[in-house]
Design an enzyme around this catalytic site. Structure first.
Site, PDB file in Angstrom:
ATOM      1  N   HIS A  48      47.825  27.094   1.558  1.00  0.00           N
ATOM      2  CA  HIS A  48      46.850  27.016   2.652  1.00  0.00           C
ATOM      3  C   HIS A  48      47.100  28.116   3.682  1.00  0.00           C
ATOM      4  O   HIS A  48      48.246  28.380   4.055  1.00  0.00           O
ATOM      5  CB  HIS A  48      46.939  25.651   3.338  1.00  0.00           C
ATOM      6  CG  HIS A  48      45.735  25.303   4.142  1.00  0.00           C
ATOM      7  ND1 HIS A  48      45.444  25.902   5.355  1.00  0.00           N
ATOM      8  CD2 HIS A  48      44.730  24.422   3.914  1.00  0.00           C
ATOM      9  CE1 HIS A  48      44.321  25.394   5.840  1.00  0.00           C
ATOM     10  NE2 HIS A  48      43.872  24.499   4.982  1.00  0.00           N
TER      11      HIS A  48
ATOM     12  N   HIS B 140      55.657  33.667  18.641  1.00  0.00           N
ATOM     13  CA  HIS B 140      56.966  33.025  18.699  1.00  0.00           C
ATOM     14  C   HIS B 140      57.707  33.442  17.428  1.00  0.00           C
ATOM     15  O   HIS B 140      57.145  33.390  16.330  1.00  0.00           O
ATOM     16  CB  HIS B 140      56.779  31.505  18.755  1.00  0.00           C
ATOM     17  CG  HIS B 140      58.034  30.730  18.931  1.00  0.00           C
ATOM     18  ND1 HIS B 140      58.981  30.608  17.944  1.00  0.00           N
ATOM     19  CD2 HIS B 140      58.506  30.009  19.995  1.00  0.00           C
ATOM     20  CE1 HIS B 140      59.975  29.854  18.364  1.00  0.00           C
ATOM     21  NE2 HIS B 140      59.712  29.473  19.616  1.00  0.00           N
TER      22      HIS B 140
ATOM     23  N   THR C 279      59.816  32.253  15.316  1.00  0.00           N
ATOM     24  CA  THR C 279      59.904  31.350  14.163  1.00  0.00           C
ATOM     25  C   THR C 279      58.707  30.415  14.045  1.00  0.00           C
ATOM     26  O   THR C 279      58.437  29.895  12.955  1.00  0.00           O
ATOM     27  CB  THR C 279      61.179  30.487  14.226  1.00  0.00           C
ATOM     28  OG1 THR C 279      61.178  29.744  15.462  1.00  0.00           O
ATOM     29  CG2 THR C 279      62.415  31.360  14.144  1.00  0.00           C
ATOM     30  N   ALA C 280      57.980  30.193  15.147  1.00  0.00           N
ATOM     31  CA  ALA C 280      56.882  29.221  15.135  1.00  0.00           C
ATOM     32  C   ALA C 280      55.509  29.866  15.093  1.00  0.00           C
ATOM     33  O   ALA C 280      54.513  29.183  14.883  1.00  0.00           O
ATOM     34  CB  ALA C 280      56.979  28.296  16.344  1.00  0.00           C
TER      35      ALA C 280
END
Length: 300
Positions: free
Chosen positions: A84, A170, A172-173
């Site tokens: 996805h 961010h 890692t996010a």
């Protein structure tokens, strides 16, 4: 007795394989007083989980933030793979009016939650759909284009600077889309083939952005665990483009490639009328009154 004002939030996180992470995020939502976590489901091939939260605007806003916080703390997008499209650990946070709440209030709530996500989690936020700050930002597919890997370069373009935060993801996010919208039906159709190109061609035929049906978004994906090609569909207005019309068009197009539909699935919750409309069509009901002849409508 006056019933509570209600909204729905259906946040998606980019984790569908690690059950401990998914449960930790679910627990963060459950810990918010007064909200109901009505449903959550994970897909390993998509590597994604979809949650449905219902409550008052204030309660749901807090739950959405806690959802984002739990996802940011636990999901590392530099290690994420899945079928996805995605651009963040918490990838999308949509707010939908349910009872006695105007769309405008959901828009304001989305902006407040987005601002808080940036200020407290340092994850940049782009507003979309009814909350979009410019017409080219309304469509989630356009906002997400480039995905996590391509987003650092995309954000250098002033047209795509976040609504909240710096023009840097961010580490890692990633980045999250937050907005308000009408109810969406997430509807997937599985085909009797492992050839994902067939699913891609069908998806291109039905989606609005390629000249297909209005209010339909679709992509082709491969469900590796089942070795099945899937047409993954988001229906953003099921009343103007109903489920049965999409299903029959996919069936018709699949026959061009000698392929059949082997099954379909609903992800998360959907409005009752979306299924009632399909029942009316397939049962060829004459003179049916969906408002007065459905028992649950009276009980509710």
């Amino acid at each position: 007795m006056k019933l509570a004002r209600l909204i729905e939030c259906v946040p998606n996180c980019s984790e569908g394989r690690d059950k401990q992470v998914v449960e930790a995020i679910a627990d963060a939502v459950r810990a918010v007083p007064g909200v109901t976590l009505m449903d959550y489901s994970s897909d390993e091939s998509h590597n994604r989980s979809v949650f449905t939260i219902v409550g008052s605007p204030e309660q749901v806003g807090e739950a959405a933030f806690q959802f984002a916080k739990a996802a940011v703390e636990r999901i590392d997008m530099t290690k994420h793979t899945g079928e996805h499209p995605r651009m963040g650990a918490v990838d999308v946070i949509p707010f939908t009016p349910v009872k006695d709440v105007p769309m405008e209030e959901c828009v304001e709530l989305s902006k407040a939650v987005g601002k808080r996500i940036w200020e407290e989690l340092k994850m940049p936020v782009t507003l979309y759909e009814e909350s979009a700050s410019a017409p080219h930002r309304r469509n989630l597919a356009a906002v997400r284009k480039g995905q996590f890997e391509g987003m650092p370069e995309k954000l250098k373009d002033p047209q795509w600077h976040p609504d909240f935060g710096n023009a840097e993801i961010h580490p890692t996010a990633g980045i999250v889309a937050v907005g308000a919208r009408v109810p969406l039906v997430a509807f997937n159709i599985n085909l009797s083939t492992s050839d994902v190109e067939i699913a891609n061609k069908i998806a291109k035929t039905i989606r609005e952005s390629s000249g297909g049906m209005r209010h339909v978004k679709a992509i082709g994906v491969l469900l590796e665990d089942r070795n099945v090609a899937q047409v993954s569909i988001n229906m953003v207005n099921y009343e103007k483009t109903p489920i049965y019309r999409v299903f029959e068009t996919v069936r018709f197009e699949a026959k061009r490639y000698g392929v059949e539909i082997v099954g379909s699935e609903i992800i998360g919750l959907l409005p009752m009328n979306a299924l009632i409309n399909a029942a009316e069509y397939y049962l060829k009901l004459e003179g049916f009154d969906g408002e007065n002849q459905v028992m649950e409508k009276h009980l509710l």
